[in-house]
Scaffold this motif. Structure first.
Motif, PDB file in Angstrom:
ATOM      1  N   UNK A  82       0.880  -1.183   0.039  1.00  0.00           N
ATOM      2  CA  UNK A  82      -0.139   0.092  -0.062  1.00  0.00           C
ATOM      3  C   UNK A  82       0.721   1.055  -0.311  1.00  0.00           C
ATOM      4  N   UNK A  83       0.778   1.908  -1.092  1.00  0.00           N
ATOM      5  CA  UNK A  83       1.625   3.048  -1.227  1.00  0.00           C
ATOM      6  C   UNK A  83       1.317   4.414  -0.321  1.00  0.00           C
ATOM      7  N   UNK A  84       0.353   4.225   0.466  1.00  0.00           N
ATOM      8  CA  UNK A  84       0.096   5.305   1.353  1.00  0.00           C
ATOM      9  C   UNK A  84       0.556   5.196   2.741  1.00  0.00           C
ATOM     10  N   UNK A  85       1.053   3.978   2.983  1.00  0.00           N
ATOM     11  CA  UNK A  85       1.880   3.497   4.302  1.00  0.00           C
ATOM     12  C   UNK A  85       3.203   3.203   4.255  1.00  0.00           C
ATOM     13  N   UNK A  86       3.980   3.376   5.192  1.00  0.00           N
ATOM     14  CA  UNK A  86       5.446   3.001   5.195  1.00  0.00           C
ATOM     15  C   UNK A  86       5.690   2.440   6.645  1.00  0.00           C
TER      16      UNK A  86
END
Length: 207
Positions: A82-86
């Motif tokens: 998920x690109x929104x999270x790191x």
């Protein structure tokens, strides 16, 4: 040890990016954490959310914590698609016990174009005055508070730079519940992301 966030997330433009910092032991991460994170990136001004895995919380005992590497791996498995999270291991390299104000100063130095906001539960808000240099955090960084069951926002005096996410979903699931259930032999696979559950189960954690 490299910092996952610093290595893989270089600033794309000179525009300011608003990053929410979701601190936690994540022992283990579960669907409640992800539901809150999902709400924050969709319903607040946060552009991206970083799960900051804490090696040691100054206000909590270190008993029953999985090793830092394993908790970070559990988070990575939960969010890496998920690109929104790191996932961030930034506090692994800082002096222990780790204090939020020091982590913020370090991150701001490395990412001067980013505006950082802290996510915290309403239970932490009640004890926020105990945090190291909490006045500095209020003055220089935003704080978004998500409600815990039983929280009454009308009874809280909201200071500058503190926002109460009153419409955020209430989450009663907890990491301690999951650890206890696993120890009792319960099947809790649907309380965790699939890859996280598979890793945790294969490693025989919490049994």
């Amino acid at each position: 040890m490299s910092d996952f966030v610093t290595d893989i997330l270089a600033p794309k433009t000179n525009l300011q990016l608003t990053v929410g910092l979701y601190f936690g032991s994540y022992n283990p991460i579960h669907i409640g954490h992800l539901a809150i994170a999902n709400y924050m990136v969709e319903y607040t001004d946060i552009d991206q959310l970083w799960f900051v895995v804490s090696p040691q919380n100054p206000l909590k005992k270190k008993n029953n914590l999985l090793d830092d590497y394993h908790r970070l791996e559990l988070v990575e498995l939960a969010v890496n698609d998920d690109d929104r999270f790191r996932a961030s291991n930034i506090e692994f390299r800082l002096p222990k016990p780790s204090y939020t104000v020091d982590t913020l100063a370090y991150l701001k130095d490395k990412h001067p174009n980013y505006h950082f906001k802290i996510l915290m539960g309403s239970d932490n808000l009640e004890n926020f005055h105990k945090w190291k240099n909490y006045e500095t955090i209020i003055e220089n960084y935003g704080i978004i508070v998500y409600p815990r069951p039983g929280f009454d926002p009308q009874k809280v005096q909201v200071e500058k730079n503190i926002t109460i996410a009153e419409k955020a979903p209430l989450m009663e699931i907890s990491s301690s519940f999951i650890r206890k259930a696993i120890k009792e032999g319960k099947d809790v696979r649907h309380f965790l992301p699939q890859k996280t559950w598979e890793y945790l189960n294969d490693m025989n954690f919490y049994r």
